[in-house]
Design a protein around this motif. Sequence first.
Motif, mmCIF file in Angstrom:
data_model
loop_
_atom_site.group_PDB
_atom_site.id
_atom_site.type_symbol
_atom_site.label_atom_id
_atom_site.label_comp_id
_atom_site.label_asym_id
_atom_site.label_seq_id
_atom_site.Cartn_x
_atom_site.Cartn_y
_atom_site.Cartn_z
ATOM 1 N N GLY A 89 0.795 -1.225 0.000
ATOM 2 C CA GLY A 89 0.000 0.000 0.000
ATOM 3 C C GLY A 89 0.828 1.276 0.000
ATOM 4 N N CYS A 90 2.131 1.166 0.180
ATOM 5 C CA CYS A 90 3.004 2.343 0.170
ATOM 6 C C CYS A 90 3.634 2.466 -1.208
ATOM 7 C CB CYS A 90 4.089 2.221 1.240
ATOM 8 S SG CYS A 90 3.442 2.210 2.913
ATOM 9 N N ASP A 91 3.629 3.676 -1.740
ATOM 10 C CA ASP A 91 4.127 3.922 -3.088
ATOM 11 C C ASP A 91 5.363 4.809 -3.024
ATOM 12 O OD1 ASP A 91 4.563 4.575 -5.752
ATOM 13 O OD2 ASP A 91 2.568 5.446 -6.070
ATOM 14 N N LYS A 92 6.497 4.237 -3.403
ATOM 15 C CA LYS A 92 7.772 4.964 -3.366
ATOM 16 C C LYS A 92 7.736 6.243 -4.199
ATOM 17 C CE LYS A 92 10.637 0.868 -2.786
ATOM 18 N NZ LYS A 92 11.805 0.133 -3.249
ATOM 19 N N ASN A 93 6.986 6.207 -5.278
ATOM 20 C CA ASN A 93 6.969 7.338 -6.206
ATOM 21 C C ASN A 93 5.871 8.356 -5.906
ATOM 22 O OD1 ASN A 93 9.197 6.393 -7.750
ATOM 23 N ND2 ASN A 93 7.839 4.801 -8.530
ATOM 24 N N ALA A 94 5.090 8.109 -4.881
ATOM 25 C CA ALA A 94 4.045 9.069 -4.489
ATOM 26 C C ALA A 94 4.713 10.288 -3.864
ATOM 27 C CB ALA A 94 3.088 8.416 -3.496
ATOM 28 N N PRO A 95 4.073 11.432 -3.961
ATOM 29 C CA PRO A 95 4.652 12.628 -3.352
ATOM 30 C C PRO A 95 4.695 12.507 -1.820
ATOM 31 C CG PRO A 95 2.588 13.152 -4.497
ATOM 32 C CD PRO A 95 2.820 11.699 -4.644
ATOM 33 N N TYR A 96 5.686 13.139 -1.248
ATOM 34 C CA TYR A 96 5.813 13.205 0.216
ATOM 35 C C TYR A 96 4.533 13.773 0.821
ATOM 36 C CZ TYR A 96 7.776 14.752 4.733
ATOM 37 O OH TYR A 96 8.022 14.970 6.069
ATOM 38 N N THR A 97 3.926 14.703 0.108
ATOM 39 C CA THR A 97 2.721 15.372 0.608
ATOM 40 C C THR A 97 1.510 14.451 0.681
ATOM 41 O OG1 THR A 97 2.242 16.165 -1.617
ATOM 42 C CG2 THR A 97 3.433 17.662 -0.142
ATOM 43 N N ARG A 98 1.570 13.276 0.103
ATOM 44 C CA ARG A 98 0.455 12.335 0.233
ATOM 45 C C ARG A 98 0.312 11.898 1.695
ATOM 46 N NH1 ARG A 98 -0.253 7.609 -3.885
ATOM 47 N NH2 ARG A 98 -0.920 9.375 -5.140
ATOM 48 N N VAL A 99 1.418 11.881 2.419
ATOM 49 C CA VAL A 99 1.402 11.492 3.831
ATOM 50 C C VAL A 99 1.550 12.718 4.729
ATOM 51 C CG1 VAL A 99 2.528 10.103 5.608
ATOM 52 C CG2 VAL A 99 2.405 9.242 3.270
ATOM 53 N N PHE A 100 2.477 13.600 4.385
ATOM 54 C CA PHE A 100 2.795 14.765 5.211
ATOM 55 C C PHE A 100 2.540 16.043 4.410
ATOM 56 C CE2 PHE A 100 5.513 11.302 6.806
ATOM 57 C CZ PHE A 100 5.113 11.276 8.132
ATOM 58 N N SER A 101 1.401 16.654 4.652
ATOM 59 C CA SER A 101 1.057 17.860 3.894
ATOM 60 C C SER A 101 2.042 18.984 4.207
ATOM 61 C CB SER A 101 -0.377 18.297 4.200
ATOM 62 O OG SER A 101 -0.501 18.659 5.556
ATOM 63 N N GLY A 112 7.902 18.944 -3.272
ATOM 64 C CA GLY A 112 8.379 18.545 -4.590
ATOM 65 C C GLY A 112 9.110 17.212 -4.596
ATOM 66 N N SER A 113 9.142 16.542 -3.459
ATOM 67 C CA SER A 113 9.871 15.268 -3.350
ATOM 68 C C SER A 113 8.926 14.083 -3.330
ATOM 69 C CB SER A 113 10.687 15.234 -2.049
ATOM 70 O OG SER A 113 11.710 16.185 -2.082
ATOM 71 N N THR A 114 9.429 12.990 -3.874
ATOM 72 C CA THR A 114 8.698 11.732 -3.736
ATOM 73 C C THR A 114 9.063 11.114 -2.378
ATOM 74 O OG1 THR A 114 10.469 10.436 -4.743
ATOM 75 C CG2 THR A 114 8.751 11.301 -6.236
ATOM 76 N N GLN A 115 8.292 10.128 -1.990
ATOM 77 C CA GLN A 115 8.540 9.479 -0.704
ATOM 78 C C GLN A 115 9.907 8.792 -0.673
ATOM 79 O OE1 GLN A 115 5.113 7.136 0.453
ATOM 80 N NE2 GLN A 115 3.729 8.840 0.019
ATOM 81 N N ILE A 116 10.319 8.202 -1.773
ATOM 82 C CA ILE A 116 11.639 7.553 -1.801
ATOM 83 C C ILE A 116 12.749 8.600 -1.809
ATOM 84 C CG2 ILE A 116 11.732 7.271 -4.325
ATOM 85 C CD1 ILE A 116 12.963 4.529 -2.087
ATOM 86 N N ALA A 117 12.547 9.702 -2.528
ATOM 87 C CA ALA A 117 13.583 10.735 -2.634
ATOM 88 C C ALA A 117 13.828 11.424 -1.295
ATOM 89 C CB ALA A 117 13.210 11.757 -3.701
ATOM 90 N N ILE A 118 12.801 11.561 -0.482
ATOM 91 C CA ILE A 118 12.963 12.266 0.797
ATOM 92 C C ILE A 118 13.877 11.475 1.739
ATOM 93 C CG2 ILE A 118 11.016 11.328 2.125
ATOM 94 C CD1 ILE A 118 11.854 15.037 1.918
ATOM 95 N N LEU A 119 14.058 10.193 1.480
ATOM 96 C CA LEU A 119 14.904 9.365 2.349
ATOM 97 C C LEU A 119 16.388 9.670 2.198
ATOM 98 C CD1 LEU A 119 13.035 5.965 2.037
ATOM 99 C CD2 LEU A 119 13.012 7.545 3.978
ATOM 100 N N ASP A 120 16.766 10.319 1.098
ATOM 101 C CA ASP A 120 18.152 10.756 0.925
ATOM 102 C C ASP A 120 18.356 12.068 1.673
ATOM 103 O OD1 ASP A 120 19.205 8.731 -0.728
ATOM 104 O OD2 ASP A 120 18.312 9.673 -2.507
#
Length: 188
Positions: A89-101, A112-120
Amino acid sequence: MATEQQHDAPVPVTAELSSEGAARRRFARAGVAASGVLLTLHSQPGMAAEVCTTPSGFLSGGLQSFRGPPPTCAGRSPGYWKNAGWPRGCDKNAPYTRVFSCNSQNAKSYGGSTQIAILDPKKWDRDGIGRHLMAAYLNVQAGLSTFQTVPMLQRIWLEYQAKGYYTPTAGVKWDGAKIVEYLQGTMY
């Protein structure tokens, strides 16, 4: 005729105790009564601290009582989630804002970051709060952190965004570094 000899107990020598000595003596007298609490405290060397509690519980030394099964405390770090499979149910390519507005101030950076990109690590992700919140979110979704909830993590982010700090309990303000310290303590 036998004479009875009395043996007096040695007379204790009293010396003035320093305040530290008096505190140690009071602590020692507590002895057995305190041993149950002392045995429940868990200490690990260095940065390998384990915090299996909510932010307010973290402030009380983690001495919370839980009803039901003990909490799961096996969270993983941002680096782990960067390279591992994600929970269903978690999408690496979804925007960070899908979880954290994000507010308008953070719309271009975090927004402007995806969920995977924010991990860097990012220069603009001061203290690494975005990546640690994302890792904590994934830990909750994977069932690795049952004492945290998604709404709790979102409240931390929203308050931090709005005020520049998070208040885990009345009168206490955590800046980004303290929030990250708490989150890191829930991960290994």
